[in-house]
Write an enzyme that holds these catalytic residues in place. Structure first.
Site, PDB file in Angstrom:
ATOM      1  N   THR A  15       0.842  -1.202   0.000  1.00  0.00           N
ATOM      2  CA  THR A  15       0.000   0.000   0.000  1.00  0.00           C
ATOM      3  C   THR A  15       0.877   1.252   0.000  1.00  0.00           C
ATOM      4  O   THR A  15       0.609   2.220  -0.717  1.00  0.00           O
ATOM      5  CB  THR A  15      -0.916  -0.007   1.248  1.00  0.00           C
ATOM      6  OG1 THR A  15      -1.506  -1.293   1.355  1.00  0.00           O
ATOM      7  CG2 THR A  15      -2.012   1.029   1.148  1.00  0.00           C
ATOM      8  N   ALA A  16       1.950   1.232   0.802  1.00  0.00           N
ATOM      9  CA  ALA A  16       2.811   2.422   0.903  1.00  0.00           C
ATOM     10  C   ALA A  16       3.470   2.735  -0.437  1.00  0.00           C
ATOM     11  O   ALA A  16       3.460   3.889  -0.895  1.00  0.00           O
ATOM     12  CB  ALA A  16       3.878   2.204   1.977  1.00  0.00           C
ATOM     13  N   SER A  39       8.802  -7.287  -5.179  1.00  0.00           N
ATOM     14  CA  SER A  39       9.166  -8.687  -5.309  1.00  0.00           C
ATOM     15  C   SER A  39       7.950  -9.582  -5.098  1.00  0.00           C
ATOM     16  O   SER A  39       7.357  -9.583  -4.003  1.00  0.00           O
ATOM     17  CB  SER A  39      10.234  -9.017  -4.256  1.00  0.00           C
ATOM     18  OG  SER A  39      10.324 -10.400  -4.083  1.00  0.00           O
ATOM     19  N   ILE A  42       8.425 -12.085  -2.245  1.00  0.00           N
ATOM     20  CA  ILE A  42       8.261 -11.637  -0.857  1.00  0.00           C
ATOM     21  C   ILE A  42       6.794 -11.269  -0.574  1.00  0.00           C
ATOM     22  O   ILE A  42       6.254 -11.606   0.468  1.00  0.00           O
ATOM     23  CB  ILE A  42       9.208 -10.454  -0.563  1.00  0.00           C
ATOM     24  CG1 ILE A  42      10.651 -10.962  -0.618  1.00  0.00           C
ATOM     25  CG2 ILE A  42       8.902  -9.816   0.791  1.00  0.00           C
ATOM     26  CD1 ILE A  42      11.708  -9.909  -0.500  1.00  0.00           C
ATOM     27  N   GLU A  49      -7.313  -2.726   6.664  1.00  0.00           N
ATOM     28  CA  GLU A  49      -8.558  -2.575   5.901  1.00  0.00           C
ATOM     29  C   GLU A  49      -9.415  -1.408   6.368  1.00  0.00           C
ATOM     30  O   GLU A  49     -10.446  -1.131   5.782  1.00  0.00           O
ATOM     31  CB  GLU A  49      -9.362  -3.864   6.027  1.00  0.00           C
ATOM     32  CG  GLU A  49      -8.607  -5.064   5.465  1.00  0.00           C
ATOM     33  CD  GLU A  49      -9.280  -6.391   5.741  1.00  0.00           C
ATOM     34  OE1 GLU A  49      -9.977  -6.502   6.763  1.00  0.00           O
ATOM     35  OE2 GLU A  49      -9.106  -7.305   4.928  1.00  0.00           O
ATOM     36  N   LYS A  78     -17.193   3.780   6.673  1.00  0.00           N
ATOM     37  CA  LYS A  78     -16.833   3.715   8.096  1.00  0.00           C
ATOM     38  C   LYS A  78     -17.145   5.065   8.742  1.00  0.00           C
ATOM     39  O   LYS A  78     -16.546   6.081   8.391  1.00  0.00           O
ATOM     40  CB  LYS A  78     -15.338   3.389   8.234  1.00  0.00           C
ATOM     41  CG  LYS A  78     -14.854   3.409   9.671  1.00  0.00           C
ATOM     42  CD  LYS A  78     -13.385   3.052   9.784  1.00  0.00           C
ATOM     43  CE  LYS A  78     -12.893   3.295  11.199  1.00  0.00           C
ATOM     44  NZ  LYS A  78     -11.449   3.113  11.326  1.00  0.00           N
ATOM     45  N   GLU A 340      -6.667   2.443  16.081  1.00  0.00           N
ATOM     46  CA  GLU A 340      -7.353   3.626  15.549  1.00  0.00           C
ATOM     47  C   GLU A 340      -7.137   3.752  14.038  1.00  0.00           C
ATOM     48  O   GLU A 340      -7.282   4.831  13.468  1.00  0.00           O
ATOM     49  CB  GLU A 340      -6.882   4.888  16.280  1.00  0.00           C
ATOM     50  CG  GLU A 340      -7.468   5.038  17.682  1.00  0.00           C
ATOM     51  CD  GLU A 340      -8.949   5.472  17.684  1.00  0.00           C
ATOM     52  OE1 GLU A 340      -9.472   5.803  16.617  1.00  0.00           O
ATOM     53  OE2 GLU A 340      -9.574   5.452  18.762  1.00  0.00           O
ATOM     54  N   ILE A 344      -2.371   3.580   7.417  1.00  0.00           N
ATOM     55  CA  ILE A 344      -2.506   4.064   6.034  1.00  0.00           C
ATOM     56  C   ILE A 344      -2.491   5.598   6.044  1.00  0.00           C
ATOM     57  O   ILE A 344      -1.928   6.234   5.156  1.00  0.00           O
ATOM     58  CB  ILE A 344      -3.773   3.481   5.365  1.00  0.00           C
ATOM     59  CG1 ILE A 344      -3.584   1.966   5.198  1.00  0.00           C
ATOM     60  CG2 ILE A 344      -4.053   4.146   4.019  1.00  0.00           C
ATOM     61  CD1 ILE A 344      -4.783   1.208   4.663  1.00  0.00           C
TER      62      ILE A 344
HETATM   63  P1  FAD Z   1       4.166  -4.228   2.864  1.00  0.00           P
HETATM   64  O1  FAD Z   1       2.737  -4.452   2.526  1.00  0.00           O
HETATM   65  O2  FAD Z   1       4.838  -5.260   3.694  1.00  0.00           O
HETATM   66  O3  FAD Z   1       4.942  -4.078   1.496  1.00  0.00           O
HETATM   67  C1  FAD Z   1       6.337  -4.229   1.409  1.00  0.00           C
HETATM   68  C2  FAD Z   1       6.740  -4.281  -0.045  1.00  0.00           C
HETATM   69  O4  FAD Z   1       8.168  -4.328  -0.122  1.00  0.00           O
HETATM   70  C3  FAD Z   1       6.222  -5.504  -0.792  1.00  0.00           C
HETATM   71  O5  FAD Z   1       5.862  -5.156  -2.103  1.00  0.00           O
HETATM   72  C4  FAD Z   1       7.445  -6.420  -0.828  1.00  0.00           C
HETATM   73  O6  FAD Z   1       7.415  -7.315  -1.908  1.00  0.00           O
HETATM   74  C5  FAD Z   1       8.540  -5.365  -0.987  1.00  0.00           C
HETATM   75  N1  FAD Z   1       9.857  -5.869  -0.589  1.00  0.00           N
HETATM   76  C6  FAD Z   1      10.303  -6.181   0.651  1.00  0.00           C
HETATM   77  N2  FAD Z   1      11.567  -6.634   0.581  1.00  0.00           N
HETATM   78  C7  FAD Z   1      11.929  -6.571  -0.709  1.00  0.00           C
HETATM   79  C8  FAD Z   1      13.109  -6.908  -1.432  1.00  0.00           C
HETATM   80  N3  FAD Z   1      14.182  -7.424  -0.841  1.00  0.00           N
HETATM   81  N4  FAD Z   1      13.114  -6.722  -2.773  1.00  0.00           N
HETATM   82  C9  FAD Z   1      12.040  -6.225  -3.430  1.00  0.00           C
HETATM   83  N5  FAD Z   1      10.903  -5.892  -2.797  1.00  0.00           N
HETATM   84  C10 FAD Z   1      10.839  -6.082  -1.466  1.00  0.00           C
HETATM   85  N6  FAD Z   1      -3.361  -0.001   8.621  1.00  0.00           N
HETATM   86  C11 FAD Z   1      -4.482   0.732   8.545  1.00  0.00           C
HETATM   87  O7  FAD Z   1      -4.432   1.893   8.130  1.00  0.00           O
HETATM   88  N7  FAD Z   1      -5.673   0.198   8.927  1.00  0.00           N
HETATM   89  C12 FAD Z   1      -5.787  -1.033   9.438  1.00  0.00           C
HETATM   90  O8  FAD Z   1      -6.887  -1.485   9.753  1.00  0.00           O
HETATM   91  C13 FAD Z   1      -4.612  -1.795   9.602  1.00  0.00           C
HETATM   92  N8  FAD Z   1      -4.639  -3.034  10.151  1.00  0.00           N
HETATM   93  C14 FAD Z   1      -3.464  -3.708  10.341  1.00  0.00           C
HETATM   94  C15 FAD Z   1      -3.485  -4.917  11.027  1.00  0.00           C
HETATM   95  C16 FAD Z   1      -2.298  -5.572  11.291  1.00  0.00           C
HETATM   96  C17 FAD Z   1      -2.307  -6.849  12.061  1.00  0.00           C
HETATM   97  C18 FAD Z   1      -1.066  -5.053  10.820  1.00  0.00           C
HETATM   98  C19 FAD Z   1       0.225  -5.776  11.060  1.00  0.00           C
HETATM   99  C20 FAD Z   1      -1.052  -3.868  10.119  1.00  0.00           C
HETATM  100  C21 FAD Z   1      -2.238  -3.171   9.891  1.00  0.00           C
HETATM  101  N9  FAD Z   1      -2.241  -1.960   9.236  1.00  0.00           N
HETATM  102  C22 FAD Z   1      -3.391  -1.231   9.141  1.00  0.00           C
HETATM  103  C23 FAD Z   1      -1.018  -1.441   8.633  1.00  0.00           C
HETATM  104  C24 FAD Z   1      -1.048  -1.698   7.116  1.00  0.00           C
HETATM  105  O9  FAD Z   1      -1.127  -3.069   6.870  1.00  0.00           O
HETATM  106  C25 FAD Z   1       0.220  -1.125   6.465  1.00  0.00           C
HETATM  107  O10 FAD Z   1       0.409   0.188   6.866  1.00  0.00           O
HETATM  108  C26 FAD Z   1       0.093  -1.130   4.967  1.00  0.00           C
HETATM  109  O11 FAD Z   1      -0.263  -2.385   4.477  1.00  0.00           O
HETATM  110  C27 FAD Z   1       1.382  -0.698   4.311  1.00  0.00           C
HETATM  111  O12 FAD Z   1       2.348  -1.690   4.301  1.00  0.00           O
HETATM  112  P2  FAD Z   1       3.694  -1.422   3.522  1.00  0.00           P
HETATM  113  O13 FAD Z   1       3.386  -1.080   2.121  1.00  0.00           O
HETATM  114  O14 FAD Z   1       4.505  -0.461   4.302  1.00  0.00           O
HETATM  115  O15 FAD Z   1       4.430  -2.825   3.619  1.00  0.00           O
END
Ligand code: FAD
Length: 496
Positions: A15-16, A39, A42, A49, A78, A340, A344
């Site tokens: 998502t980030a 990747s 990964i 959500e 929501k 809370e 996101i």
């Molecule tokens: P990730 O989704 O982990 O993405 C990481 C990316 O980096 C992936 O594409 C992966 O493939 C890539 N990557 C990693 N290593 C490598 C590598 N070596 N080479 C190439 N690519 C790589 N947030 C909310 O706002 N509301 C919620 O209700 C909520 N509920 C949550 C519940 C739980 C239990 C948890 C743990 C989190 C929750 N969150 C919630 C947080 C939310 O899930 C994250 O903020 C959001 O999904 C963003 O994740 P991200 O993109 O930072 O990381």
């Protein structure tokens, strides 16, 4: 770094990563090249959500069609979070996105409500909140009115993986290049330590001027390559585990998230149009994974669609979120439990902060310092808001809840609670994403009834204040008759 930023590399496509790619491209257009590396081996964390209202602004700015987005991401509306059993077993309150009451003068509505209670008012603060009234009746409709009395703040529940795909399409259409591959090495300048390129497993190198670390909890660039330290907040927020499981949708989807305190930890229920998202957040110091799975699965209110999936985490943040030419956005820069629904939002505000400071010429230490100061304040105020829920519990059924009552609070939070207890005053911190109404609802919901209120609420006689309250109450009820059931609204709005 002395040369202009012409190429941005985003490491990670969760998502980030895709939120960053879509917004940076939208704003900067052809001024910069953007390449995103992700990747498939990964994958993404695949939870997250529930959101808070500013996401509407983010989506609108991207030109995202709300109807198409809701339909594609199985989204629902929501209006609030229902906190159940948090103060005591069997009690609940709503933290709504609405504006309880109305603007009545110098000070916040809750002061006038406290004054009216002294004059004999029996209605609760939530009886004056349109969001709460809609939640009670599972209703929603868009209200076209400039009158703040009818303000109905809302956010979404959605499938975040599908949201990411939606943004990916937008970003790629706008010219963002996506590269599939696993980053194996981060190449840094020998003297400055600035990142020069990401080296993939197959030997390809991706060069750039500015790198955004969206690699999730690994923090491949910020933590691992640049060695930025992690400020661990587990002594305040001890949860380190979550189990997530989808379950069948209900006949009627509620327009709010449920957060249900259990004997140890708390359970979320997030309604989507095709299923419910459920999970238990807990601390491994108080509950084993086996017991946690039992607790979650025996408390589902519809049949499970899968086995529970475990996610481990540490609460806290990196001591810097921008270092050299790397900015950490999303889980790479910190984690706060989803009580809370703020993660996101932290992604969104990190991207906007970066855009505000985006270097036209070179990256300067002043930008880095300002970025880090603001994100620190933002993270800390959310942290305090989450601690507040735990600390103010009155449960007696487990060591876990009793230990939470004995937490040594961060100073600012302790002052905030004391000021509210004494005089119903709320002090705004800089970069606090929560409004006064949010703090008031949670503090009162968790059982604080202030000893006093602001003297300006005394300008009305007893009869006058009761009359004013009656009028507001009637006004708040008015739109309900025209409101649709939440499911009817979604069906009509999205045409599904
Ligand atoms: P990730 O989704 O982990 O993405 C990481 C990316 O980096 C992936 O594409 C992966 O493939 C890539 N990557 C990693 N290593 C490598 C590598 N070596 N080479 C190439 N690519 C790589 N947030 C909310 O706002 N509301 C919620 O209700 C909520 N509920 C949550 C519940 C739980 C239990 C948890 C743990 C989190 C929750 N969150 C919630 C947080 C939310 O899930 C994250 O903020 C959001 O999904 C963003 O994740 P991200 O993109 O930072 O990381």
């Amino acid at each position: 770094m002395s040369h202009p930023v012409k190429k941005v590399v985003i490491a990670g496509g969760g998502t980030a990563g895709w939120m960053a790619a879509a917004l940076l491209k939208k704003v900067l257009q052809n001024q910069i090249d953007i390449e995103l590396v992700e990747s498939a081996d990964i994958g993404i964390i695949g939870v997250g959500e529930a959101t808070i209202p500013p996401i509407q602004t983010f989506n609108q700015f991207l030109g995202l069609d709300e109807k198409a987005f809701l339909k594609e991401a199985h989204g629902t509306i929501k209006l609030a979070i229902s906190f159940e059993n948090w103060r005591k077993e069997g009690e609940s309150y709503l933290h709504t996105f609405g504006a309880p009451g109305a603007t009545l003068g110098f000070t916040g509505f809750h002061h006038y409500w406290l004054r009216a209670r002294q004059a004999g008012l029996t209605q609760s603060l939530w009886d004056f909140d349109l969001n709460a009234l809609c939640c009670e009746q599972a209703k929603f409709n868009k209200i076209q009115s400039d009158n703040p009395v009818y303000q109905l703040g809302y956010a979404y529940h959605f499938d975040s993986a599908l949201y990411g795909q939606f943004l990916r399409r937008l970003a790629e259409q706008a010219g963002v290049r996506r590269t599939e591959g696993t980053i194996e090495h981060v190449k840094q300048h020998l003297q400055t330590g600035f990142v020069e390129a990401l080296q993939l497993r197959d030997g390809r190198e991706i060069h750039g001027d500015l790198f955004i670390d969206c690699t999730g909890m690994r923090g491949l660039l910020l933590k691992q390559a640049l060695g930025v330290e992690f400020d661990d907040w587990s002594h305040w927020l001890c949860a380190d585990s979550a189990l997530a499981v989808p379950s069948e949708r209900h006949q009627q989807t509620l327009p709010y998230t449920r957060s249900i305190a259990r004997q140890t930890g708390w359970q979320w229920r997030i309604p989507l149009t095709h299923r419910n998202g459920n999970g238990l957040v807990y601390s491994s110091a108080y509950l084993s994974d086996e017991k946690a799975a039992e607790m979650l699965m025996s408390n589902l209110d519809s049949p499970a669609l899968d086995e529970p999936r475990k996610i481990s985490f540490t609460t806290g943040r990196t001591t810097r979120q921008w270092h050299k030419n790397v900015v950490g956005i999303g889980l790479s820069s910190g984690f706060l439990e989803p009580l809370e629904s703020t993660s996101i939002h932290l992604i969104q505000s990190g991207i906007i902060r970066l855009l505000k400071m985006f270097p036209n010429q070179a990256i300067t230490p002043s930008m880095e310092a300002l970025y880090n100061r603001e994100s620190e304040q933002e993270f800390e105020t959310i942290r305090d808001f989450i601690i507040l829920h735990y600390y103010l519990n009155e449960r007696t059924d487990s060591d876990f809840w009793q230990d939470m009552q004995r937490l040594t609070l961060p100073d600012r939070l302790a002052q905030k609670i004391a000021a509210f207890k004494d005089t119903a005053t709320i002090f705004n911190e800089q970069n606090d994403i929560f409004r006064d109404a949010s703090w008031v609802q949670v503090m009162m919901g968790q059982g604080i009834m202030p000893a006093d209120y602001h003297p300006s609420a005394n300008v009305h006689s007893d009869a006058q204040i009761l009359d004013v309250m009656q009028k507001i109450h009637t006004a708040k009820q008015q739109p309900l008759a025209q409101m649709l059931g939440h499911d009817d609204f979604l069906a009509r709005y999205t045409g599904s």
